[in-house]
Design a protein around this motif. Structure first.
Motif, short mmCIF file in Angstrom:
data_model
loop_
_atom_site.label_atom_id
_atom_site.label_comp_id
_atom_site.label_asym_id
_atom_site.label_seq_id
_atom_site.Cartn_x
_atom_site.Cartn_y
_atom_site.Cartn_z
N SER A 45 3.26 3.71 -2.83
CA SER A 45 4.65 4.19 -2.82
C SER A 45 5.61 3.03 -3.05
N LEU A 46 5.30 1.89 -2.46
CA LEU A 46 6.12 0.70 -2.69
C LEU A 46 6.00 0.23 -4.13
N TYR A 47 4.79 0.23 -4.66
CA TYR A 47 4.57 -0.19 -6.05
C TYR A 47 5.30 0.74 -7.03
N PHE A 48 5.44 2.00 -6.66
CA PHE A 48 6.17 2.94 -7.51
C PHE A 48 7.62 2.47 -7.70
N LEU A 49 8.16 1.84 -6.67
CA LEU A 49 9.54 1.34 -6.73
C LEU A 49 9.64 -0.04 -7.35
N THR A 50 8.65 -0.90 -7.06
CA THR A 50 8.75 -2.31 -7.47
C THR A 50 7.85 -2.66 -8.65
N PRO A 81 -13.62 11.51 -3.65
CA PRO A 81 -13.57 11.54 -2.19
C PRO A 81 -13.62 10.13 -1.63
N PHE A 82 -12.88 9.91 -0.58
CA PHE A 82 -12.59 8.57 -0.12
C PHE A 82 -13.75 7.93 0.64
N PHE A 83 -14.07 6.72 0.23
CA PHE A 83 -15.01 5.91 1.00
C PHE A 83 -14.28 5.24 2.17
N ARG A 84 -13.02 4.86 1.92
CA ARG A 84 -12.18 4.27 2.96
C ARG A 84 -10.94 5.12 3.15
N ALA A 85 -10.41 5.07 4.37
CA ALA A 85 -9.22 5.87 4.67
C ALA A 85 -8.06 5.47 3.75
N PRO A 86 -7.30 6.45 3.27
CA PRO A 86 -6.37 6.17 2.15
C PRO A 86 -4.93 5.85 2.52
N LEU A 87 -4.54 5.91 3.80
CA LEU A 87 -3.10 5.82 4.07
C LEU A 87 -2.50 4.51 3.59
N TYR A 88 -3.15 3.37 3.88
CA TYR A 88 -2.54 2.10 3.47
C TYR A 88 -2.38 2.01 1.95
N PRO A 105 3.53 -2.82 -9.63
CA PRO A 105 2.43 -3.48 -8.90
C PRO A 105 2.74 -4.95 -8.64
N SER A 106 2.96 -5.27 -7.39
CA SER A 106 3.40 -6.62 -7.02
C SER A 106 2.74 -7.03 -5.71
N VAL A 107 1.89 -8.04 -5.77
CA VAL A 107 1.25 -8.55 -4.57
C VAL A 107 2.29 -9.06 -3.59
N LEU A 108 3.33 -9.72 -4.11
CA LEU A 108 4.37 -10.25 -3.24
C LEU A 108 5.11 -9.13 -2.51
N ALA A 109 5.40 -8.03 -3.21
CA ALA A 109 6.06 -6.90 -2.56
C ALA A 109 5.18 -6.33 -1.46
N GLY A 110 3.88 -6.21 -1.73
CA GLY A 110 2.96 -5.72 -0.71
C GLY A 110 2.88 -6.66 0.48
N THR A 111 2.93 -7.95 0.20
CA THR A 111 2.91 -8.94 1.29
C THR A 111 4.16 -8.82 2.15
N VAL A 171 -2.13 4.76 -7.52
CA VAL A 171 -1.25 5.70 -6.82
C VAL A 171 0.17 5.62 -7.38
N ALA A 172 0.64 4.42 -7.65
CA ALA A 172 1.98 4.24 -8.21
C ALA A 172 2.09 4.90 -9.58
N GLY A 173 0.95 4.98 -10.28
CA GLY A 173 0.95 5.64 -11.58
C GLY A 173 0.83 7.15 -11.49
N GLY A 174 0.79 7.68 -10.26
CA GLY A 174 0.77 9.13 -10.07
C GLY A 174 -0.58 9.71 -9.68
N ASP A 175 -1.60 8.88 -9.56
CA ASP A 175 -2.94 9.37 -9.23
C ASP A 175 -3.19 9.26 -7.72
N LEU A 176 -2.71 10.23 -6.97
CA LEU A 176 -2.89 10.22 -5.52
C LEU A 176 -4.35 10.40 -5.13
#
Length: 547
Positions: A83-88, A70-77, A90-96, A60-65
């Motif tokens: 969106s956070l990874y787009f700014l930071t 089609p989604f197997f799991r709900a996509p909001l999270y 890909p960072s597990v710590l940022a997500g945490t 998603v951060a790379g632009g692939d929304l």
């Protein structure tokens, strides 16, 4: 004592000092826990759903929304995380840290909701209790949807009690985080009859997700297609009420789990594999068709074996009321060895914290409810909201992370009643302790039998960090852990054997590697991993990759 604030939309000045105290306690506990696990490989290397969320968010951060649509799991999270990874990056710590922030805000919302029903002291007690809730502290440091889902539910409830239209938007967002939130829609409708504006606010997130599904070839998939297979897993002939297992073992592709484009959820893969086999379908299949097929299978089984299903539901109720936290994806108890704070806040012996706290409140709450006059509309709203959230795990399977979003509402509902008769509640608390202890005794074994082999996942994380010696010891323990069930559920035992063979071959001990390969061939004849390990040892396949 100050009179309780009415739940019918009263207004007042926000108690900034109380809110700062609540936020500080919640932030302090989560920060201490996070620093305790900051250097362990499991934090930097998420597992199962958390790993998928990390890879999905990276896409998603790379632009692939439309990644994984089609989604197997709900996509909001994953979208929020992306969106956070787009700014930071890909960072597990940022997500945490995002999860920590959501959980701290949830503690504030617990205070705000509780203050609609009880005085300041009781509201403060409810929110501080949630700030110290060991299970919530644990899940706030994972890349799972629980902190976001709980936050959205609390915020929606708070706005609903104040008569705000935003509660409808937040419930819609909760539905595209975890679709079981749809259970709350009739209740919100009853509490505040929607106008066109509210209806559109609720529908907007669902329509957006549906548009991605339809654009990806499955217009019948509104939010996510996992409902059918999860219904079967929780209610089918092999269900035990608390284990989220794949109905057939599907091994990872040759791409391995390290490559984002190769990631595939094993439950989704198994569901589609069996669907193709049973229906003779070839080529692409619509996920909604697969989900519908599994739903039909589940309902057929329930109708043919109603007594067995009722017995299973009774077992789920036992798990739902139990003081133990049944693992799923992660085992919170496993982390006690790494986090001294969690070792205090999360216990499963005698007084099984934190859930035993609720049982200490139950007798007093029941006493206070006897002969009580008709409840206010807001109180009925809180009670029904809590019950519907507790119903969701009963429809599927009961685990700690599926039960957790209902806990803050249950905590508030119990404390509201206890506040009416605090002295009697204190005298009756030992009865609650006994009830909780009996439930603990009846269900404690479910922790070991649950479908989580943390030793295996910890071993994989150590391999990715290059700590091979420690990884080997963990895989040996994982083999033992994987033998704890007598049914067909493997608990990653085969994967652990495969990795032990690779590690032995990697250090040049071909005799030991061949021994592990023989165990694989004997216990799992025809398995892809057994064949691959044999090819590696024969020099046919030069790859040495742990997975």
């Amino acid at each position: 004592m100050r009179e309780p604030v009415s739940g019918e939309g009263s207004k007042g000045t926000l108690p900034v000092g109380d809110l700062v105290m609540v936020a500080s306690v919640a932030l302090l506990t989560r920060t201490i826990h996070l620093f305790s696990i900051l250097e362990i490989p499991l934090l930097a290397n998420p597992v199962v759903d958390a790993r998928w969320h990390h890879l999905w968010a990276s896409a998603v951060a790379g632009g692939d929304l439309a990644a994984y649509a089609p989604f197997f799991r709900a996509p909001l999270y994953p979208w929020v995380l992306g969106s956070l990874y787009f700014l930071t990056g890909p960072s597990v710590l940022a997500g945490t840290l995002l999860s920590v922030g959501l959980d701290v805000t949830s503690a504030i919302l617990v205070y705000l909701i509780a203050s609609r029903f009880v005085g300041r002291g009781w509201a403060l007690g409810a929110s501080l209790c949630w700030g110290l809730w060991g299970t919530a502290v644990f899940y706030s440091t994972t890349l799972l949807i629980t902190p976001l889902f709980t936050f959205l539910l609390l915020w929606s409830m708070w706005l609903a009690l104040r008569g705000k239209a935003g509660s409808w938007l937040l419930l819609g967002l909760a539905c595209v985080t975890r679709p079981t939130a749809l259970l709350l829609l009739p209740l919100l409708w009853w509490y505040h009859r929607p106008d066109l504006k509210r209806g559109c606010m609720f529908a907007a997130p669902l329509v957006l997700v549906w548009a991605f599904n339809a654009g990806s070839g499955d217009p019948l998939n509104v939010v996510a297609s996992q409902g059918g297979i999860n219904l079967y897993v929780g209610n089918g002939p092999d269900a035990d009420g608390y284990t989220a297992f794949a109905p057939a073992y599907v091994e990872a592709g040759e791409g391995g789990p390290e490559e984002p484009e190769a990631y595939r959820d094993n439950v989704q893969a198994a569901a589609e594999q069996i669907y193709r086999q049973r229906t003779g379908s070839e080529g692409g299949v619509e996920p909604s068709a697969v989900s519908g097929w599994w739903t039909a299978r589940t309902l057929e089984h329930v109708l043919r074996h109603p007594l067995a299903w009722l017995s299973l539901e009774g077992k789920k109720l036992l798990c739902l009321a139990s003081t133990v936290e049944i693992p799923s994806n992660y085992d919170p108890y496993y982390y006690r060895r790494y986090s001294p704070l969690l070792a205090v806040l999360l216990r499963r012996r005698v007084l099984a914290l934190p859930f035993a706290v609720l049982w200490l409140l139950v007798p007093g709450a029941l006493w206070a409810g006897i002969g009580r006059r008709r409840k206010s509309r807001a109180m009925r709203m809180l009670d029904l909201w809590t019950c519907l959230l507790l119903l969701a795990p009963l429809l599927f399977f009961v685990t700690a992370r599926l039960r957790l979003p209902a806990v803050p509402f249950l905590l508030i509902a119990l404390l509201v009643r206890v506040s009416r008769a605090p002295r009697v509640s204190l005298l009756l608390a030992p009865a609650g302790f006994v009830a909780g202890f009996l439930l603990l005794s009846a269900t404690e074994g479910y922790v070991e039998r649950s479908g989580v082999n943390m030793e295996f996942f910890d071993g994989v994380a150590h391999v990715r960090e290059g700590r091979i010696d420690r990884a080997e010891a963990l895989f040996l323990r994982a083999v033992q852990r994987g033998s704890s069930r007598e049914d067909r559920i493997d608990l990653n035992r085969m994967d652990a054997l495969y990795n032990l063979g690779l590690i032995a071959a990697g250090r040049g001990d071909m005799e030991e590697a061949e021994q592990w390969a023989e165990v694989l061939r004997t216990e799992y004849p025809g398995s892809a991993k057994g064949l691959r390990l044999s090819r590696i040892l024969q020099g046919v396949d030069p790859g040495l990759r742990q997975q």
